[in-house]
Write an enzyme that holds these catalytic residues in place. Structure first.
Site, PDB file in Angstrom:
ATOM      1  N   HIS A  89       0.763  -1.104   0.136  1.00  0.00           N
ATOM      2  CA  HIS A  89      -0.122   0.242  -0.113  1.00  0.00           C
ATOM      3  C   HIS A  89       0.712   1.222   0.035  1.00  0.00           C
ATOM      4  O   HIS A  89       0.356   2.264  -0.249  1.00  0.00           O
ATOM      5  CB  HIS A  89      -1.010  -0.057   1.216  1.00  0.00           C
ATOM      6  CG  HIS A  89      -2.042  -0.937   0.910  1.00  0.00           C
ATOM      7  ND1 HIS A  89      -2.030  -2.215   1.343  1.00  0.00           N
ATOM      8  CD2 HIS A  89      -3.453  -0.739   0.244  1.00  0.00           C
ATOM      9  CE1 HIS A  89      -3.265  -2.756   0.820  1.00  0.00           C
ATOM     10  NE2 HIS A  89      -3.920  -1.994   0.350  1.00  0.00           N
ATOM     11  N   GLU A 101     -11.023 -10.746  -4.751  1.00  0.00           N
ATOM     12  CA  GLU A 101      -9.452 -10.888  -4.688  1.00  0.00           C
ATOM     13  C   GLU A 101      -8.821 -11.819  -4.107  1.00  0.00           C
ATOM     14  O   GLU A 101      -7.843 -11.974  -3.781  1.00  0.00           O
ATOM     15  CB  GLU A 101      -9.321  -9.488  -3.921  1.00  0.00           C
ATOM     16  CG  GLU A 101      -9.985  -8.772  -2.906  1.00  0.00           C
ATOM     17  CD  GLU A 101      -9.638  -7.538  -2.406  1.00  0.00           C
ATOM     18  OE1 GLU A 101      -8.629  -6.815  -2.854  1.00  0.00           O
ATOM     19  OE2 GLU A 101     -10.374  -7.062  -1.281  1.00  0.00           O
ATOM     20  N   ASP A 142      -4.570  -7.923  -4.740  1.00  0.00           N
ATOM     21  CA  ASP A 142      -4.646  -9.196  -3.697  1.00  0.00           C
ATOM     22  C   ASP A 142      -4.691 -10.423  -4.551  1.00  0.00           C
ATOM     23  O   ASP A 142      -4.384 -11.341  -4.189  1.00  0.00           O
ATOM     24  CB  ASP A 142      -5.844  -9.001  -2.748  1.00  0.00           C
ATOM     25  CG  ASP A 142      -5.324  -7.931  -1.606  1.00  0.00           C
ATOM     26  OD1 ASP A 142      -4.212  -8.449  -0.945  1.00  0.00           O
ATOM     27  OD2 ASP A 142      -6.170  -7.121  -1.264  1.00  0.00           O
ATOM     28  N   CYS A 173     -10.537  -3.094 -10.122  1.00  0.00           N
ATOM     29  CA  CYS A 173      -9.794  -1.888  -9.541  1.00  0.00           C
ATOM     30  C   CYS A 173      -8.323  -2.197  -8.993  1.00  0.00           C
ATOM     31  O   CYS A 173      -7.682  -1.375  -8.372  1.00  0.00           O
ATOM     32  CB  CYS A 173     -10.708  -1.533  -8.406  1.00  0.00           C
ATOM     33  SG  CYS A 173     -10.899  -2.669  -7.040  1.00  0.00           S
TER      34      CYS A 173
HETATM   35  C1  PEP Z   1      -6.724  -4.982  -4.795  1.00  0.00           C
HETATM   36  O1  PEP Z   1      -6.486  -5.887  -3.826  1.00  0.00           O
HETATM   37  O2  PEP Z   1      -6.477  -5.003  -5.935  1.00  0.00           O
HETATM   38  C2  PEP Z   1      -7.286  -3.723  -4.307  1.00  0.00           C
HETATM   39  C3  PEP Z   1      -7.809  -2.842  -5.103  1.00  0.00           C
HETATM   40  O3  PEP Z   1      -7.493  -3.186  -2.871  1.00  0.00           O
HETATM   41  P1  PEP Z   1      -6.142  -2.852  -2.292  1.00  0.00           P
HETATM   42  O4  PEP Z   1      -4.960  -2.594  -2.924  1.00  0.00           O
HETATM   43  O5  PEP Z   1      -6.511  -1.867  -1.256  1.00  0.00           O
HETATM   44  O6  PEP Z   1      -5.824  -4.148  -1.201  1.00  0.00           O
HETATM   45 MG    MG Z   2      -7.186  -5.656  -1.937  1.00  0.00          MG
END
Ligand code: PEP
Ligand code: MG
Length: 580
Positions: free
Chosen positions: A191, A433, A457, A504
């Protein structure tokens, strides 16, 4: 000049002087001072010794009072060490003879003592190394101020070189002053990387150890496209990178012209481009870049970087602001995804062995119902202000989804009783995910209005690769055929069930994947706002048939490297300027 290779996580080039943060989280001091500054430096050192002496006396008195004299004696031993004339005279020697700064001299001298203690065979004596470390930290801290100050009170634009930055530290970086950053650890999907992209700060992570070889003020080039870090570059390299910065700028200006145009393929198929945000103030950039709405609002960032838990009003306020700033466009609010690398109430005494497989995300929310309830109430209250959808993260079983939905409907009843307005028909979605949710998608699809594929994920859980670990970064691959098959399965199952599907994860914002994803049947992407112009450019340059042809070629390929190479070549044929 020295070149380091790391993992490129946020594009662009930054050129600037370094501020260095070591692996204990302390700012590494300037190494040299001028001859005329020696007296001032000696004065600073003397003052620091007095101040640290006082700090230790206070600790000794407090602990003696609370726990008894025998515990206070630990600090008496620290005092004795601090007042050992040899230590101070060694430090003074370095300042006078080598022109080292006070902080640097302290760290040089005390590190030597620490090493001596650490190498002793007697366990009791070995532990004294920690006492010396404590004194070292106190002295350096007193000379420098603490680390957060180093990051937030920057006076001139710099690049940050750190062992590690947490997502919340990254989120708190001053965008005006931090030109870019490099961390020794970290992986491609962490992140910290995602926040860097949101802040549009060039960043490279996972370089491995190098901080001991750089010093504050060194000139650094961060190449966020190639994952390269250049320490003390020569003139030719500086010129080359300055030219690259110019090229990036001129491409961005050319792409800006697309902001008012639709994301449409050459055969007039609309591709919906939404934006991912972490902070409410980003909504403005989403509108400016032509996002059709927010496809992923990572609300957990409301919790990071602050000591108090946000209240229902705090949640309500930010959701209202985002909806208002989006001027009627839809906003998908993802409920808290805390845990793993975004920790809440982390218990340092008892850390989880596998935080990414542990109490994270929806699991953590369902274990903390009051916390979850607070957020859901705020989302529902804000739902009358615009088009808000709610989305649950990391759902791995049907039971979890049902529990979350049950809580949501309980809260709806409460609000109804209280006479508080909300949108009863609020759209409910889930993130896909985890492989289990892809496998069970026919069942899930009966219980949600939409899904969003979280590839960040999905890659980690499909390939069993920690997304933030540089040691396995080479295995973390969006173009792995197993991942691509799961993405395709998700798209076709959702489409067959008649529910909307978006993707996403970060890969959606990388233009090399746009044609493939469209060819696999995707018509909606939610991406980092800064990536919208490039992805839109790709959409407007190709037809669905072209994309489908690319997808069918990729289906025949067996390894990630081959696929990525192929996609890069296909992009080069269509929009070469995107591969600067
Ligand atoms: C993902 O896992 O692709 C996602 C968009 O969520 P995050 O990156 O916040 O885990
Ligand atoms: Mg995620």
């Amino acid at each position: 000049m020295r070149i380091l290779q790391g993992i490129a996580v946020s594009p662009g080039v930054a050129i600037g002087e370094a501020v260095v943060i070591d692996n204990q989280g302390y700012r590494i001091p300037h190494r040299f001072i001028s001859r005329s500054a020696i007296d001032t430096e000696l004065e600073r050192l003397a003052k620091a010794f007095v101040s640290v002496g006082r700090q230790i006396e206070n600790s000794r008195d407090e602990i003696s009072e609370e726990l008894g004299e025998q515990y206070g004696a630990i600090f008496s031993a620290h005092l004795q060490m601090l007042r050992d004339p040899k230590i101070e005279s060694d430090i003074v020697h370095l300042i006078k003879q080598r022109h080292y700064s006070a902080e640097y001299s302290v760290s040089q001298v005390l590190s030597k003592y620490i090493k001596v203690f650490e190498n002793l065979s007697n366990v009791y004596m070995r532990e004294r190394a920690n006492d010396v470390r404590d004194i070292e930290r106190r002295l350096i801290n007193t000379l420098l101020g603490n680390r957060r100050e180093a990051l937030s009170n920057l006076e001139t634009p710099v690049v940050i070189l750190a062992h590690n930055l947490t997502p919340s530290e990254t989120a708190n970086l001053d965008r005006e002053k931090v030109l870019g950053f490099v961390t020794e650890v970290g992986g491609p999907g962490g992140h910290t990387a995602i926040v860097a992209e949101a802040l549009e700060i060039p960043a490279v992570v996972g370089t491995g150890q190098f901080l001991s070889d750089v010093t504050v003020g060194d000139l650094i080039i961060i190449d966020g496209d190639q994952g390269r870090v250049i320490v003390q570059p020569d003139d030719e390299t500086i010129l080359r990178y300055q030219h690259e910065v110019e090229e990036h700028r001129s491409l961005a200006t050319r792409l800006e012209a697309l902001s008012g145009l639709p994301a449409e393929t050459t055969d007039k198929q609309h591709i919906a481009l939404y934006a991912n945000i972490e902070f409410p103030h980003e909504a403005e950039a989403c509108v400016r870049r032509g996002a059709e709405g927010i496809g992923l609002y990572r609300t957990e960032f409301l919790y990071l970087g602050q000591d108090e838990e946000p209240s229902e009003e705090d949640h309500y306020r930010v959701y209202s602001q985002v909806v208002k700033d989006m001027e009627g466009a839809p906003v998908v609010i993802r409920t808290l995804d805390l845990g793993a690398d975004k920790l809440l109430g982390e218990n340092p005494e008892d850390p989880e062995q596998n935080p990414f497989l542990g109490l994270r995300s929806i699991r953590l929310s369902l274990r903390n119902i009051p916390l979850f309830r607070t957020q859901l109430r705020a989302i529902l209250r804000a739902s009358v202000l615009g088009e808000i959808h709610v989305m649950f993260p990391l759902v791995s079983t049907l039971q979890e989804l049902r529990q979350a939905k049950m809580l949501l409907s309980d809260i709806m009843e409460d609000l109804e009783e209280e006479g508080v307005p909300f949108d009863r028909g609020i759209k409910i979605g889930m993130m896909v995910e985890v492989p289990s949710s892809v496998i069970m998608l026919e069942q899930f699809a009966k219980e949600v209005d939409f899904i969003s594929i979280g590839t960040n994920d999905l890659v980690q859980y499909t390939l069993a690769v920690d997304r933030s670990n540089k040691e396995v970064a080479g295995l973390y691959n969006n173009s792995d055929p197993a991942v691509l098959r799961l993405i395709e399965m998700s798209i076709s199952k959702a489409t067959a069930a008649g529910i909307k599907v978006t993707l996403c994860g970060q890969m959606g914002g990388n233009p090399i994947y746009a044609m493939l994803l469209i060819g696999l049947g995707l018509r909606s992407l939610s991406i980092t706002p800064s990536a919208i112009p490039e992805v839109k450019k790709v959409c407007r340059s190709v037809s669905i048939a072209q994309c489908e042809e690319i997808a069918s070629r990729v289906r025949e390929m067996e390894n990630a490297r081959e696929i990525k190479q192929f996609l890069r070549e296909e992009l080069r044929k269509v929009v070469p300027e995107l591969l600067l």
